[in-house]
Structure formats: C-alpha cells, structure tokens
Scaffold this active site. Structure first.
Site, PDB file in Angstrom:
ATOM      1  CE  LYS A  88      -4.100  -0.801   4.493  1.00  0.00           C
ATOM      2  NZ  LYS A  88      -3.154  -0.418   3.465  1.00  0.00           N
TER       3      LYS A  88
ATOM      4  CE1 TYR B 126      -1.135  -5.965  -3.265  1.00  0.00           C
ATOM      5  CE2 TYR B 126       0.362  -7.808  -2.965  1.00  0.00           C
ATOM      6  CZ  TYR B 126      -0.261  -6.672  -2.475  1.00  0.00           C
ATOM      7  OH  TYR B 126      -0.004  -6.263  -1.194  1.00  0.00           O
TER       8      TYR B 126
ATOM      9  CE1 TYR C 167      -1.876  -2.061  -1.717  1.00  0.00           C
ATOM     10  CE2 TYR C 167       0.214  -1.931  -0.547  1.00  0.00           C
ATOM     11  CZ  TYR C 167      -0.956  -2.600  -0.832  1.00  0.00           C
ATOM     12  OH  TYR C 167      -1.210  -3.802  -0.248  1.00  0.00           O
TER      13      TYR C 167
HETATM   14  C1  LIG Z   1      -3.086  -0.930   2.080  1.00  0.00           C
HETATM   15  C2  LIG Z   1      -2.556   0.178   1.262  1.00  0.00           C
HETATM   16  C3  LIG Z   1      -3.321   0.739   0.214  1.00  0.00           C
HETATM   17  C4  LIG Z   1      -4.679   0.195  -0.164  1.00  0.00           C
HETATM   18  O1  LIG Z   1      -5.670   0.689   0.678  1.00  0.00           O
HETATM   19  P1  LIG Z   1      -7.031  -0.085   0.863  1.00  0.00           P
HETATM   20  O2  LIG Z   1      -7.743   0.673   1.913  1.00  0.00           O
HETATM   21  O3  LIG Z   1      -6.677  -1.488   1.295  1.00  0.00           O
HETATM   22  O4  LIG Z   1      -7.733  -0.123  -0.441  1.00  0.00           O
HETATM   23  C5  LIG Z   1      -2.815   1.806  -0.470  1.00  0.00           C
HETATM   24  N1  LIG Z   1      -1.585   2.312  -0.190  1.00  0.00           N
HETATM   25  C6  LIG Z   1      -0.825   1.792   0.777  1.00  0.00           C
HETATM   26  C7  LIG Z   1       0.532   2.371   0.987  1.00  0.00           C
HETATM   27  C8  LIG Z   1      -1.273   0.713   1.536  1.00  0.00           C
HETATM   28  O5  LIG Z   1      -0.496   0.214   2.506  1.00  0.00           O
END
Ligand SMILES: *Cc1c(COP(=O)(O)O)cnc(C)c1O
Length: 346
Positions: free
Chosen positions: A57, A275, A301
């Site tokens: 991000k 999720y 993630y």
């Molecule tokens: C938000 C996030 C993702 C997913 O990325 P997107 O661009 O939303 O697909 C993956 N890993 C982490 C650690 C995240 O915070």
C-alpha cells in the site's frame, strides 16, 4: 545500467506521485526454501519499503495521494477492515505529510479476540495519530462509502480540505500505477542480476498489485507469466476484476489493449474457507518461510500467496528447477493480531 521506471514507461509521468517509500526494494534469493521446494526461489521485498512497517500500500498510496496533493488537501479519509494494512499506511502517510487521517474501521469479521480488536494495525493507527471511527457489521460496502463521504462533508463544513480514498470498482485505480512502476523497477533489477524469472507470483485482492504488475510488465514487452493467488474472491469473480482493472490501468498509461485473457492467470485453490481464515496450507507456508528463511508472512495475504505458490510447485504447474519470483507485499503487523488464530490452528 539500472534504468528508472520512467525511462521504461514515460507515461507514468502523466500522473502525480508523492514519494513515501524507498525504491528500489531489494530482491533476495531464498536458497533454503527454494531447495526444499525444488525450485530457484527469489523474493521482491516490498515489505521493506520504509514507511511504518511497509507493504504494497506504500506504492499504491504514492499515486492515490498524488491527486490529493494537487487538490491541496489537508485531510485524508479511508475505510477498511479492522486489521487493514491500507488503513495503517494511510495513517502513516498522513503523519508524514502533515495531514489529518480519519479512518473508518468496518466490523467485517465479528470477533471478540482482544488481540484482533486491539493489537497489530489498530495499535499502530492510534500511535500514528489517526482519528478512528467504527462502522457496524452487517451493512454493505456502499453504506461504508456513504458514511465516509458524510464524514468528509462534515469536515469540510469545519474548514478542512478532505480527500477521500475510494477503493470500489467505480473509482479510478490510481494505486495500480504504483505496481506498473514496480514492474518496471523489477525488470531493471532482474536484467542487472542477469537472471530473469520464469514465473512471478503475486497476491490478488483488490487486484491493483496484480493488474498493475501485469500492465507494467506487458507495457515494457516483458512476457513473464504472472500468477495471481486469490486472497478474497473466487477465481471467476477475480478474473473479471483483474480484466477490468487491467484495462483501466492500460488506458491510464495510454496503452489500451495490451492485456489479453491469456495474460490473466489466477488460482483460488488456497482460498478456502475464505478471507483471513486459516487453513493448513497457510499455516505450513507461515512456518516453513519463517523457519527456513526468517521471512515473516501474514495469514491474510502473504502466507496465502506462498501457499498458492507451493501448491503450483506440488501440482507441477510450476516445474521443478524453475526460477520463481515471489512478491512479498508486507502485512507484518497483522501477525500479532492473528497470533491466537495462528497458534490455535492445527
Ligand atoms: C492489500 C494487501 C494485499 C492485496 O493487494 P491488492 O493490491 O489489494 O490486490 C496483499 N498483501 C498485503 C500485505 C496487503 O496489505
């Protein structure tokens, strides 16, 4: 010669960017985990980009906040799940820019686990000085967005200059520009290393990391397969999402039509039961990567993405001996919030 992303994709300069993190991020070889899996494994360390524990991000916010700077904003608003990394990094970016952050936390996963409710990213939002509000569970995404817009109106009437980050499919995917840029950065690095990967593996959530990387790679004529691992939605709806976001991003750098359906590779085999929920492959990925490489993965993630990579190797979709680049997208603070969930899973 290490070329800059703008040299490879000059159209990036059409978009305002605020520098928030370090680039380029390192690419490291994971010798022991690679040996265990029978592949040549590398990792792109986007967890090490400098801003408040880092993560993907940071790159996305550099382009989300560009238009905010152009509009002379002094306040940023965002809504997300309780343990959102995006929310934490928005609070961090605001602190760095001297803006106020108003963050709305959605009770998407009802839980009375005190670590989940108080630790990890929530603790950091407080430390970073964000104003926090809660949005009750059971309401829709549009409702959360409306509540945020109402808040922005309120702030305006108090003399602030609010800028709302909208993440829905109806809003422009500025953040994906950060991963177009990351693809160009990565390409320059692997050329310098003299070692191009046969496969790249990324998480696929909102899809801006996945779609951005794909558009960036194809824009510079790099045809490496990019495998997206589902972290939230199933393969079918994620494929539609990546198609839409890729087309929008390709337009944003004036390269319409560079992504075809064959470019979009998606697996949801490690998503169940859904999720943020633990499963056996996610637990194995967390432990193996920590114990063989001292690299930390979060259950939502990065561990799910590593689990997807391991599944591809074990099913021979990625052949033995292949060179694979894993994109580590951050999320480290969440491991503290998920401590109970990780330790109690068996
Ligand atoms: C938000 C996030 C993702 C997913 O990325 P997107 O661009 O939303 O697909 C993956 N890993 C982490 C650690 C995240 O915070």
């Amino acid at each position: 010669m290490n070329r800059k992303p703008e040299d490879l994709i000059p159209e990036l300069q059409q978009h305002r960017r605020v520098i928030l993190g370090h680039e380029p991020t390192p690419i490291d070889r994971l010798t022991r985990l690679g040996q265990d899996l029978g592949i040549e494994l590398w990792v792109k360390r986007d967890d090490c980009n400098g801003l408040a524990f880092g993560g993907n991000k940071v790159r996305q916010l550099e382009y989300y906040l560009g238009p905010g700077v152009e509009k002379n904003a002094d306040t940023v608003l965002i809504t997300g799940a309780l343990q959102s990394n995006f929310v934490r990094l928005t609070a961090a970016a605001a602190a760095k820019l001297g803006w106020q952050a108003h963050v709305q936390l959605e009770e998407r996963v009802p839980s009375d686990d005190q670590l989940y409710r108080k630790s990890g990213n929530i603790f950091l939002n407080n430390l970073l000085g964000a104003e926090i509000s809660y949005f009750p569970e059971g309401e829709d995404e549009a409702g959360a967005d409306r509540a945020l817009d109402d808040r922005a109106e309120q702030l305006k009437s108090q003399g602030r200059r609010p800028y709302v980050i909208h993440l829905g499919l109806g809003s422009p995917p500025y953040g994906g520009l950060g991963y177009i840029r990351a693809a160009a950065e990565t390409y320059a690095q692997v050329i310098e290393l003299g070692n191009k990967p046969d496969y790249i593996v990324v998480p696929s959530g909102s899809g801006l990391t996945h779609a951005g990387f794909l558009v960036g790679a194809r824009a510079i004529g790099w045809d490496v397969p990019i495998i997206g691992i589902c972290v939230r939605r199933d393969q079918k709806s994620q494929t539609d999402r990546i198609r839409q976001r890729s087309n929008e991003l390709a337009h944003m750098i004036s390269r319409p039509g560079i992504i075809t359906d064959q470019d979009i590779i998606i697996s949801d085999k490690t998503l169940s039961p859904g999720y943020g929920k633990m499963n056996q492959p996610v637990k194995e990925a967390i432990e193996k990567t920590a114990q063989l490489e001292a690299i930390l993965l979060d259950p939502v993630y990065t561990a799910r993405t590593m689990a997807g990579l391991i599944d591809k190797v074990r099913t021979d979709a990625i052949p033995q001996g292949a060179k694979v680049l894993f994109i580590h997208t951050g999320g480290n603070p969440a491991i503290f919030a998920y401590q109970n969930a990780i330790e109690s899973f068996s």
